[in-house]
Scaffold this active site. Structure first.
Site, PDB file in Angstrom:
ATOM      1  N   TYR A   1       0.851  -1.189   0.000  1.00 49.83           N
ATOM      2  CA  TYR A   1       0.000   0.000   0.000  1.00 49.83           C
ATOM      3  C   TYR A   1       0.890   1.243   0.000  1.00 49.83           C
ATOM      4  CZ  TYR A   1      -3.858  -3.172   1.105  1.00 49.83           C
ATOM      5  OH  TYR A   1      -4.788  -4.183   1.067  1.00 49.83           O
TER       6      TYR A   1
ATOM      7  N   HIS B   1      -0.749 -12.241   0.358  1.00 49.66           N
ATOM      8  CA  HIS B   1      -1.615 -11.255  -0.282  1.00 49.66           C
ATOM      9  C   HIS B   1      -2.327 -11.771  -1.532  1.00 49.66           C
ATOM     10  CE1 HIS B   1      -1.989  -6.594  -0.733  1.00 49.66           C
ATOM     11  NE2 HIS B   1      -3.100  -7.200  -1.054  1.00 49.66           N
TER      12      HIS B   1
ATOM     13  N   GLY C   1     -17.636  -1.852  -2.023  1.00 45.47           N
ATOM     14  CA  GLY C   1     -17.557  -1.832  -3.476  1.00 45.47           C
ATOM     15  C   GLY C   1     -16.340  -1.144  -4.044  1.00 45.47           C
TER      16      GLY C   1
END
Length: 287
Positions: free
Chosen positions: A53, A128, A211
């Protein structure tokens, strides 16, 4: 806020997904830390992150460092907070995402994540994303070795199929505690994995439970029934979506991403929203 169980750790029913605070479009550090502090104030005790990230190739672990700083600077008790991080997904810095499931990479990545988080042992470490070039059992075997070495306390997997859940649990000797797959009103193809986790008593952690970054704000309009139920309860459609996911099985722990304090405060309220059986059925049978 009620608690749910991940392995040996009790966590809040709603977690915090850290990704929006570190990728493209991210806020400044002050707002990100304020968002994490707001989550802690709301009773959230599960924070999800990953070494991937970040944006530039020179800032691997940006979100892990951010979360570590937020926990250090929080004025309250953080002893019961579970930080879950992941390895095996990479961002070369050109906007793309790649994978590396080699055991050597995962072991080195986990130890680097522990250093960034400032811990001797990572609470929960998850593989991951499967790497097609590496046998799945070999990748998960790295998590087994990390468990045995004490680098990580608990092991999980992400973006996994039912068969991979079973394979990982076998490789780990029954020590698989979590599966983190995409699941939301928009994306329901992981329902089989959710149900399988419920049968096994393994935590199912939906990522992008609203979403995704672009669509989270339109849950009520894109999925009409969610908007109708929200109006009936006088709450946001986002709360309804999270409460619906919680109602599907006692192993579900959604981790909505947030980059603003007000967003995570609203999401946290979903833990107290009780939907009727009829409402859950309506939400489950409509796209």
């Amino acid at each position: 806020m009620q608690r749910r169980t991940i392995g040996t750790h009790d966590v809040s029913e709603i977690g915090l997904g850290g990704m929006p605070m570190s990728i493209e479009g991210r806020p400044d550090e002050a707002r990100s830390i304020a968002t994490i502090h707001a989550a802690l104030d709301a009773g959230i005790t599960l924070i999800d992150t990953a070494d991937a990230y970040h944006i530039g190739a020179d800032e691997v672990g940006h979100n892990e460092l951010l979360i570590a700083k937020a926990l250090r600077t929080y004025g309250g008790d953080t002893s019961d907070v579970l930080v879950a991080t992941k390895g095996g997904h990479l961002r070369p810095g050109d906007g793309s995402w790649t994978v590396d499931g080699r055991p050597s990479h995962l072991i080195a990545a986990a130890k680097a994540s522990a250093r960034r988080l400032g811990v001797d042992t990572i609470g929960l470490y998850q593989f991951h994303r499967p790497d097609p070039s590496v046998p799945y059992a070999e990748s998960v075997g790295a998590l087994r070795d990390l468990l045995d070495e004490g680098v990580i306390a608990m092991a999980g997997i992400s973006n996994a199929s039912v068969a991979q859940i079973d394979e990982a649990n076998e490789v780990l000797g029954g020590r698989l505690v979590s599966v983190q797959n995409q699941f939301s009103p928009k994306f329901r193809s992981s329902l089989g994995e959710l149900r399988h986790c419920a049968e096994l008593g393994i935590a199912f952690i939906p990522w992008s439970p609203l979403g995704g970054i672009r669509d989270a704000g339109s849950v009520g309009s894109a999925h009409r029934v969610f908007g109708e139920v929200a109006e009936a309860h006088g709450v946001s459609p986002q709360q309804v979506a999270l409460a619906w996911e919680l109602a599907l099985a006692p192993v579900v722990v959604p981790i909505p991403g947030a980059s603003r304090p007000e967003s995570i405060r609203d999401s946290a309220l979903a833990a107290d929203l009780e939907l009727t059986t009829d409402e859950v059925e309506r939400l489950s049978t409509t796209e």
